[in-house]
Design an enzyme around this catalytic site. Structure first.
Site, mmCIF file in Angstrom:
data_model
loop_
_atom_site.group_PDB
_atom_site.id
_atom_site.type_symbol
_atom_site.label_atom_id
_atom_site.label_comp_id
_atom_site.label_asym_id
_atom_site.label_seq_id
_atom_site.Cartn_x
_atom_site.Cartn_y
_atom_site.Cartn_z
ATOM 1 N N GLY A 325 -12.305 -1.503 -38.559
ATOM 2 C CA GLY A 325 -12.007 -0.320 -39.615
ATOM 3 C C GLY A 325 -13.389 -0.080 -40.231
ATOM 4 N N SER A 326 -13.510 0.414 -41.290
ATOM 5 C CA SER A 326 -14.621 1.030 -41.958
ATOM 6 C C SER A 326 -15.730 -0.003 -42.176
ATOM 7 C CB SER A 326 -14.481 1.592 -43.300
ATOM 8 O OG SER A 326 -13.358 2.650 -42.827
#
Lengths: 616, 364
Positions: A325-326
């Site tokens: 993810g981020s």
């Protein structure tokens, strides 16, 4: 009467008798010579052969198993101990009426049918003077109850044997691992003679990886035995060399804090000391009690563990493949600076979506309406997806793959316990080989926010974060920091931690990234600002939310309406203190929702505990 | 002839026979002390038995041979009667009926027969001209076969063999013609399958194990293998007294009784065995000398028969211990622990002495 008058030739009878005596004498002499010949054959000709046989007959070599090394945490807590386990044993030759004795014993000690059956099976195999175990792992109360009644049971005794015990139980299960009964597979990879007296061997974790250090060297005693194998006296004795004690970098109290912070949710936490690569905490939740495996787990209990939906036996920290993810964003931002694709202050317009030229496919930002004009720090602080879609597109997949690999993502970290998963940083080659398809530009775009094919393990993520915090100095993560001889207390050889550098051309490229990560937790708009509030030290971090189902990201659709097992994974990477990092962590809470909601607060608790505990 | 010898002569003791017998008994006590795990109590008991047996020998030596001859049929009849009693009501000892409990003491009638059979055969044959005719031969054979079969049925194969051997020895010395001997040998060979059929299972196992001990090394072949190891590991000089590992570590079965010779071989080696064999040889040569110089047919047949039986004793035991003969329960004369065979042997020596020492009185 008539016959008595027959003349007897006495001298002839005497002559016949003499001849017969001489004949008998000759026969006896021949027979004696036969005996003598046989004795010469046995005693003189074949003497060496028989003396060897007689020697083998009486001398037996028995192994003395070494005492296994202990495992301590960095804060001096005993993690793996050798404790006497009490078992009830019966010496068959001293018992009259076995059934009656067992019936009497059942009145004071809990003995079930399985115990009795196993006992009678063993009884047939063993020798009459060897103690046969009836019950294992007696409780203290049972030991006490038997001791009081001991006089009633001659030939029954309580035996204490050392068994492995893990005082912290599930807390350290996934790091320390456990020992178990040696099986045939184990025997293939060890020196069988060195294990001739040993019953247990490391099966997992540190126990397995450092088996040769922990085990020690077997000792021997030469004993004289009689025909039934009873030991009469010890002729010679070579003591066993005890295994070496291990001091591992794990901080038991930090481990406890982290486990409590996870509060039973599924997930993994790995904390690393950037300076040394020492693993401070390694948690995979849920865990299991390693003590259950030491003397063989009951099939039912094992089945329960195996079928448990939380998969407690699965080591998420090492084997869990998660989309980052981020949390991938700081690394990609650094790549963009390194390759000159972005300038820190260069603005990218974020309308809330991104579209590749010549494609109608829309990639949405998590924030409806977008972030507006966004530079690199802000893209990290607010986790702007559009900025990184564009950045990834400009970098191209080849440069992304190469750069992330330099941080050790997508490959085994080489931590000193076995069982690590590889993770995956996709490349064009990889896709062609595994999917037989060319790489599509759209796949590069979603790589920019750590989705798509990208998978990392928590330990990879923590190691990469530690490397980032140390501005490129990479230490291979490891658990064991010191090996000590239990007798001399002298430290044993431990290879130096592998150190390498992530080469960055411009040293000042680290600064904007790290300061942006500080603002993720301390800045007014940071995604994890609630977790950074009122911290007595400054730390850096990055949240991540990895999508499990393909839905368009909307602010409203934050995952909480989905069934739990389809909700997003909550991730956080971070290190503290920001300017002099002493701990770097990766936290993953499965289906925990957004990174700021679940994972970041846990990291904050870890930092608080570790930095205050170690005298900040 | 000095006074001391004269005294012994008057006491009807034959010194050349007495001396080696006592020496062998002494060696026996030394070996038993080691074989029985240095059990002093046991040695004292055996010492007392030797003393009692020597006393009995002394008493028997006082009886004139004519008297012995006259008692022979009664003695034989008594023995056969007791054997029949044993078969009927005898105690079961070691799976075989051998002992007759007379309340005060137990007797083993089969032991009596070891002396009674040569006595009665010698008595029967000495009566008439030798060599015996066919009819007398058949009667003498029956005198032997009846007790032998009874003893074998107890079952006690070892003693049956010895009793039979004692009778056959007398027959042989009486000058039975060679063609008769050849015929009997042939008949025996033909009878082997029948004997095999009549044998108990354990007896068959013993024979099979003798033929191939490795066949069942931990079962019945064990005794032979371990005994061979004991003998062979003794070497030239032996492992030394009390140092025999085979016996002290209980690898050797029956080590103070039937297999005591293995202990002796292990601890004293070939040199020790040579000494023991020499002593036995001395006893036998003296016995043969006595037989040759006996003054009547009864005396010479009986003396010769007894001394040949003594040899058979030694040969069968040593053959068994060294693995040349099947395992039959025959003790080593004068050495094995136990009183029964000791008493029998001493009575036999007493008879030999009686035959020899009463001779001169007769000739005077």
């Amino acid at each position: 009467m008539e016959r008595q008058l027959v003349f007897r030739d006495v001298s002839r009878e005497s002559r016949v008798f003499k001849r017969r005596i001489v004949m008998a004498g000759a026969v006896m002499a021949i027979l004696v010579l036969l005996i003598i010949a046989r004795l010469i054959d046995l005693q003189l000709i074949k003497h060496v052969h028989f003396i060897t046989l007689s020697h083998e007959n009486r001398v037996k070599v028995l192994p003395i198993p070494p005492i296994r090394g202990l495992i301590y945490s960095r804060d001096g807590i005993l993690l793996a101990d050798n404790r006497p386990a009490f078992s009830l044993e019966i010496i068959p030759e001293q018992i009259d009426g076995m059934d009656g004795t067992i019936a009497e014993l059942t009145k004071i000690i809990n003995i079930n049918v399985v115990d009795t059956q196993r006992f009678y099976k063993l009884l047939q195999k063993q020798r009459r003077f060897d103690a046969v175990p009836l019950r294992f792992r007696l409780s203290d109360e049972e030991v006490a109850r038997f001791s009081v009644n001991r006089h009633r049971f001659p030939g029954v005794e309580i035996a204490a044997r050392l068994t492995r015990y893990y005082p912290l139980g599930p807390l350290t299960a996934h790091a320390v691992g456990y020992v178990g009964r040696i099986d045939e597979n184990d025997l293939e990879r060890v020196d069988v003679s060195n294990y001739s007296g040993t019953m247990h061997i490391g099966k997992l974790g540190v126990e397995k990886a450092y088996e040769d250090v922990l085990h020690g060297r077997v000792g021997y005693q030469q004993v004289e035995v009689n025909v039934r194998g009873r030991i009469l006296r010890v002729l010679d004795r070579t003591p066993a060399l005890p295994g070496k004690d291990l001091f591992i970098s794990l901080d038991a109290s930090l481990q406890t804090t982290a486990t409590e912070a996870l509060a039973g949710r599924r997930g993994a936490i790995v904390a690393i000391e950037p300076e040394t690569g020492g693993v401070l905490a390694l948690i995979s939740s849920p865990a299991y009690d390693p003590n259950a495996f030491v003397n063989g787990i009951e099939p039912e209990s094992f089945d329960t563990l195996r079928r448990s939906p939380g998969r407690p036996l699965f080591n998420r920290a090492l084997q869990g493949n998660y989309p980052p993810g981020s949390t991938i964003k700081p690394f990609l931002a650094l790549a963009a600076l390194e390759y000159g694709v972005r300038d820190p202050d260069e603005q990218t317009w974020c309308p809330g979506w991104f579209k590749l030229k010549g494609s109608s496919l829309i990639y949405r930002d998590w924030k409806r309406g977008g972030h507006g004009n966004t530079n690199l720090p802000r893209a990290i602080i607010e986790s702007c997806d559009v900025y990184f879609y564009s950045l990834a597109n400009d970098l191209g997949i080849d440069r992304i793959t190469a750069f992330l690999n330099r941080f050790g993502l997508g490959k085994k970290t080489g931590i000193d316990i076995m069982g690590e998963a590889d993770g995956l940083i996709p490349s064009q080659d990889w896709k062609l080989k595994n999917w037989h398809l060319p790489w599509y530009p759209g796949e590069t775009v979603i790589n920019g926010i750590g989705q798509g094919f990208t998978l990392v393990t928590p330990v990879q993520l923590a190691s990469a974060t530690a490397t980032l915090s140390a501005r490129g100095r990479h230490m291979q993560p490891r658990l064991v920091m010191r090996i000590e001889d239990p007798i001399t207390f002298s430290p044993a050889e431990l290879p130096d931690a592998t150190r390498s550098w992530v080469e960055i051309i411009e040293k000042n490229h680290w600064d904007p990234i790290i300061s942006a990560m500080v603002d993720v937790v301390h800045g007014p708009t940071g995604t994890a600002r609630t977790s950074g509030r009122d911290a007595p030290y400054r730390f850096a971090g990055k949240t991540g939310t990895s999508q499990l189902v393909s839905i368009d990201h909307d602010e409203e659709n934050d995952g909480h309406e989905l069934p739990e097992d389809l909700r997003d994974h909550s991730l956080f990477i971070g290190f503290a203190p920001a300017d002099d990092p002493r701990i770097a962590v990766a936290v993953i809470v499965e289906n925990g929702g957004s990174g700021s909601a679940a994972a970041a607060p846990i990291a904050r608790k870890l930092f608080d505990h570790y930095l205050s505990g170690s005298g900040i | 002839m000095n006074a001391q010898q004269d005294l012994l002569q008057r006491l009807h003791m034959d010194v050349p026979l007495l001396f080696p017998v006592i020496l062998i008994c002494g060696i026996g006590l030394v070996v038993l002390y080691s074989a029985a795990g240095q059990d002093t109590d046991l040695i004292v008991r055996q010492g007392i038995r030797i003393a009692v047996a020597l006393a009995l020998m002394f008493l028997v030596a006082q009886i004139p041979p004519d008297q012995i001859a006259r008692w022979s049929p009664w003695f034989y009849g008594l023995g056969v009667g007791m054997l029949a009693l044993v078969l009927a009501v005898g105690d079961v000892g070691k799976g075989a009926q051998r002992w007759l409990d007379l309340g005060l003491f137990q007797i083993q009638p089969s032991e009596i027969m070891k002396i009674a059979v040569p006595m009665v055969v010698a008595w029967y044959l000495a009566d008439k001209s030798l060599p015996p005719g066919l009819l007398r031969l058949i009667v003498a054979s029956l005198l032997i076969i009846i007790p032998v079969v009874m003893i074998a049925r107890q079952p006690n194969l070892g003693t049956a063999v010895l009793v039979g051997a004692a009778g056959v020895a007398v027959l042989f010395l009486s000058g039975v013609r060679w063609r008769v001997i050849a015929g009997v040998c042939l008949l025996t060979a033909l009878c082997i399958p029948l004997i095999w059929y009549l044998m108990h299972d354990y007896q068959r196992v013993r024979v099979l194990n003798f033929l191939d001990p490795q066949q069942d090394p931990l079962g019945a072949g064990w005794n032979i293998i371990q005994s061979n190891i004991a003998v062979g590991s003794g070497g030239l000089y032996g492992k030394g007294w009390l140092n025999g590992t085979q016996s002290h570590l209980e690898f050797l079965p029956e080590r103070s009784t039937d297999f005591v010779f293995a202990v002796y071989c292990e601890e004293f080696g070939f040199m020790g065995v040579s000494l023991l064999l020499s002593l036995y040889a001395f006893v036998i040569i003296r016995g043969l000398y006595i037989a040759l110089h006996a003054q009547n047919t009864f005396g010479r047949l009986l003396a010769g028969g007894l001394i040949l039986t003594f040899f058979v004793y030694i040969f069968v035991n040593m053959g068994m211990v060294t693995g040349q003969l099947p395992v039959v329960g025959i003790p080593l004369p004068l050495i094995s622990f136990g009183g029964t065979s000791l008493v029998t042997l001493m009575v036999a020596f007493g008879i030999l002495m009686a035959i020899h020492t009463h001779r001169r009185l007769l000739s005077d």
